[in-house]
Write a protein that holds these residues in place. Structure first.
Motif, PDB file in Angstrom:
ATOM      1  N   LEU A  25       7.179   3.946 -78.841  1.00 35.25           N
ATOM      2  CA  LEU A  25       7.294   4.873 -77.711  1.00 35.25           C
ATOM      3  C   LEU A  25       6.289   4.571 -76.603  1.00 35.25           C
ATOM      4  O   LEU A  25       6.554   4.834 -75.439  1.00 35.25           O
ATOM      5  CB  LEU A  25       7.102   6.320 -78.181  1.00 35.25           C
ATOM      6  N   LYS A  26       5.120   4.047 -76.977  1.00 30.25           N
ATOM      7  CA  LYS A  26       4.033   3.899 -76.013  1.00 30.25           C
ATOM      8  C   LYS A  26       3.894   2.467 -75.494  1.00 30.25           C
ATOM      9  O   LYS A  26       2.774   1.964 -75.320  1.00 30.25           O
ATOM     10  CB  LYS A  26       2.703   4.373 -76.600  1.00 30.25           C
ATOM     11  N   VAL A  27       5.004   1.842 -75.151  1.00 26.25           N
ATOM     12  CA  VAL A  27       4.894   0.552 -74.476  1.00 26.25           C
ATOM     13  C   VAL A  27       4.064   0.728 -73.202  1.00 26.25           C
ATOM     14  O   VAL A  27       3.207  -0.075 -72.863  1.00 26.25           O
ATOM     15  CB  VAL A  27       6.301  -0.009 -74.142  1.00 26.25           C
ATOM     16  N   VAL A  28       4.324   1.836 -72.483  1.00 27.64           N
ATOM     17  CA  VAL A  28       3.483   2.242 -71.354  1.00 27.64           C
ATOM     18  C   VAL A  28       3.107   3.702 -71.570  1.00 27.64           C
ATOM     19  O   VAL A  28       3.946   4.512 -71.969  1.00 27.64           O
ATOM     20  CB  VAL A  28       4.216   2.090 -70.005  1.00 27.64           C
ATOM     21  N   THR A  29       1.851   4.035 -71.309  1.00 27.52           N
ATOM     22  CA  THR A  29       1.381   5.414 -71.452  1.00 27.52           C
ATOM     23  C   THR A  29       0.920   5.951 -70.102  1.00 27.52           C
ATOM     24  O   THR A  29       0.208   5.271 -69.362  1.00 27.52           O
ATOM     25  CB  THR A  29       0.201   5.499 -72.443  1.00 27.52           C
ATOM     26  N   VAL A  30       1.371   7.148 -69.783  1.00 31.09           N
ATOM     27  CA  VAL A  30       0.921   7.842 -68.569  1.00 31.09           C
ATOM     28  C   VAL A  30       0.231   9.125 -69.016  1.00 31.09           C
ATOM     29  O   VAL A  30       0.845   9.971 -69.666  1.00 31.09           O
ATOM     30  CB  VAL A  30       2.105   8.167 -67.637  1.00 31.09           C
ATOM     31  N   LYS A  31      -1.042   9.262 -68.674  1.00 30.89           N
ATOM     32  CA  LYS A  31      -1.806  10.449 -69.058  1.00 30.89           C
ATOM     33  C   LYS A  31      -2.017  11.327 -67.825  1.00 30.89           C
ATOM     34  O   LYS A  31      -2.678  10.912 -66.879  1.00 30.89           O
ATOM     35  CB  LYS A  31      -3.146  10.053 -69.674  1.00 30.89           C
ATOM     36  N   LEU A  32      -1.441  12.528 -67.846  1.00 34.22           N
ATOM     37  CA  LEU A  32      -1.548  13.454 -66.715  1.00 34.22           C
ATOM     38  C   LEU A  32      -2.772  14.350 -66.883  1.00 34.22           C
ATOM     39  O   LEU A  32      -2.925  15.008 -67.912  1.00 34.22           O
ATOM     40  CB  LEU A  32      -0.292  14.314 -66.607  1.00 34.22           C
ATOM     41  N   PRO A  33      -3.649  14.388 -65.898  1.00 36.64           N
ATOM     42  CA  PRO A  33      -4.839  15.232 -66.002  1.00 36.64           C
ATOM     43  C   PRO A  33      -4.485  16.706 -65.827  1.00 36.64           C
ATOM     44  O   PRO A  33      -3.543  17.037 -65.097  1.00 36.64           O
ATOM     45  CB  PRO A  33      -5.722  14.743 -64.849  1.00 36.64           C
ATOM     46  N   PRO A  34      -5.219  17.604 -66.470  1.00 41.35           N
ATOM     47  CA  PRO A  34      -5.009  19.033 -66.203  1.00 41.35           C
ATOM     48  C   PRO A  34      -5.417  19.347 -64.771  1.00 41.35           C
ATOM     49  O   PRO A  34      -6.209  18.628 -64.150  1.00 41.35           O
ATOM     50  CB  PRO A  34      -5.931  19.723 -67.219  1.00 41.35           C
ATOM     51  N   LEU A  35      -4.899  20.435 -64.231  1.00 40.75           N
ATOM     52  CA  LEU A  35      -5.142  20.786 -62.837  1.00 40.75           C
ATOM     53  C   LEU A  35      -6.623  21.042 -62.572  1.00 40.75           C
ATOM     54  O   LEU A  35      -7.120  20.755 -61.480  1.00 40.75           O
ATOM     55  CB  LEU A  35      -4.307  22.013 -62.451  1.00 40.75           C
ATOM     56  N   ARG A  36      -7.344  21.551 -63.556  1.00 39.70           N
ATOM     57  CA  ARG A  36      -8.770  21.826 -63.359  1.00 39.70           C
ATOM     58  C   ARG A  36      -9.575  20.546 -63.143  1.00 39.70           C
ATOM     59  O   ARG A  36     -10.719  20.591 -62.675  1.00 39.70           O
ATOM     60  CB  ARG A  36      -9.333  22.590 -64.553  1.00 39.70           C
TER      61      ARG A  36
END
Length: 473
Positions: free
Chosen positions: A307-318
């Motif tokens: 599943l993680k051929v590419v990983t996108v990590k979204l930061p929390p709004l804070r």
């Protein structure tokens, strides 16, 4: 006032009255121009730029309604306020329907005049600031609705642009409400598959049997109640993109079947031994630590790597608070259009509150809050009083929120605790004593006396701005 003061045109054939109004506004920083006839005012409107226009309704040569219409034609941004006698209030109300922002009755109360002009000026500034944010949204920032100008979001948007044209599987990680499905849609809409289906499914919504049926479909008679053929999500997404939200909650037995589909590019409907070829790009999302889940035996490691051929990590709004104004402008535009409203922006007090709040629900919480406020707004500017009772943000604004009390105040005299919370509330409201008093649940006169008693410094409330305040109860 801003360094570049707003320009006010005062049109009144009673010159002493016009001069008195100009003097009152000039004292608080406005640049004022006087016209002592309707025709002179019309000439000024035609040749110069003004932010606010104050015009008498009744004049011998050209009345206020005609000037209102001319202003709307030549200076459509300008806020127009009518000054009228009591007998003309009905006409003034009609003028509001034609675009006037407000009206005053004679004799004019200078405190009320300043308040109305301040409000008109604030609406104008907010409208201009909002247009600039919209220009940024339209020209520079964002990727199919993924909005941000922070360094973290710049990196993410650049990454999305790189991976969208490929067929790589992508694992999107982030807390609830950070916009994982929005990112998945952005990837799909900028890929060669954009004209094919985008199919989304939440893996936490169904039990294992129903989840398998949703993914792979079934043949007629495969189980009780299966009276007709049913295609699964993989078949519906054929040629396009399948997005599996909260994939970390998928049962382990079903994980093995998903892995086989990814490797063989074929599915088996329940009740059938015939493979069906599928060409699907898989995007998945989770708010769990899948590495920890793999170590605990709750998630297959081979599927995780697939599943993680590419990983996108979204930061929390804070962690990207600098994006809050841009996101707010984005949601203002969206919900103004959706609900037919004309909200122009947010007040300084609300802007500060939005920036200070920790947003446990992230972008989704901000989006829901802005929609709720827009639906209930009546004056075209979102302010603290537009926040619903019971909302999490509103709870943090209350000085009686003991969870937010500094431990250093415990055991201190009550007058010190009281002073601390009054100072903090004045900071939060940008020095607006009326709003601070409302939030504190005390009278404005009481707040005035306490400020005077403690000789609080640096308060932008401006104790001289309301000359009519009586220090006595």
């Amino acid at each position: 006032m801003e360094s570049d003061p707003l320009r006010v045109l005062i049109i009144d054939d009673e010159k002493p009255h016009a001069e008195a109004v100009a003097e009152s506004l000039a004292r608080v920083g406005y640049e004022c121009v006087i016209a002592t006839s309707g025709k002179a005012g019309a000439d000024k409107i035609e040749k110069e730029d003004f932010d606010v226009i104050l015009t008498d309704l009744r004049m011998q040569d050209l009345d206020g309604l005609a000037l209102l219409r001319k202003a709307k034609q030549d200076l459509p941004e300008a806020e127009v306020v009518l000054i009228t006698g009591y007998g003309d209030v009905k006409t003034a109300v009609e003028a509001i329907k034609e675009g006037a922002s407000n009206y005053l009755t004679k004799p004019v109360d200078m405190g009320e005049l300043r308040a109305i002009v301040d409000k008109a000026g604030e609406r104008l500034r907010l409208a201009r600031a909002n247009r600039e944010l919209q220009r940024q949204l339209d020209e520079k920032f964002g990727f199919e609705g993924v909005v941000g100008n922070s360094a973290k979001m710049h990196d993410i948007i650049a990454k999305l642009r790189d991976i969208a044209p490929t067929s790589a599987t992508v694992l999107i990680q982030g807390e609830t409400g950070t916009g994982k499905e929005l990112v998945a849609k952005a990837i799909h809409n900028n890929s060669p598959r954009k004209n094919k289906p985008f199919v989304a499914m939440n893996c936490t919504a169904l039990n294992e049997n129903l989840l398998e049926d949703e993914l792979f479909g079934h043949e007629p008679g495969s189980y009780t109640g299966a009276d007709r053929l049913r295609k699964g999500r993989f078949e519906h997404a054929n040629g396009g993109t399948l997005f599996l939200d909260e994939v970390g909650d998928m049962p382990v037995t079903l994980q093995a079947k998903l892995l086989r589909v990814l490797e063989d590019k074929e599915v088996f409907r329940i009740g059938s031994n015939e493979p069906i070829k599928v060409n699907v790009r898989l995007l998945s999302a989770t708010n769990h630590d899948l590495e920890a889940a793999c170590a605990a035996g709750k998630f297959r490691q081979d599927l995780y790597f697939r599943l993680k051929v590419v990983t996108v990590k979204l930061p929390p709004l804070r962690e990207r608070r600098e994006d809050i104004p841009l996101l707010t402008a984005h949601f203002l535009k969206e919900f103004n259009q959706l609900h037919g409203k004309r909200v122009q922006g947010v007040s300084e007090a609300l802007r500060r509150a939005l920036a200070a709040y920790d947003w446990p629900g992230n972008v989704r919480e901000l989006r829901n809050l802005i929609e709720s406020m827009i639906v209930q707004d009546h004056d075209g500017i979102l302010d603290l009083n537009d926040i619903q009772e019971g909302d999490s943000l509103r709870a943090t604004l209350s000085p009686n929120n003991h969870a937010a009390s500094p431990s250093g105040l415990v055991g201190r005299p009550l007058n010190e605790v009281e002073r601390y919370y009054i100072e903090q509330t004045l900071d939060l409201t940008g020095g607006n004593r009326e709003e601070a008093a409302r939030m504190l649940g005390i009278g404005e006169r009481t707040l005035y006396r306490k400020i005077k008693k403690w000789e609080l410094e640096g308060r932008p409330a401006g104790l001289s701005q309301k000359e009519t305040i009586n220090e006595e109860d």
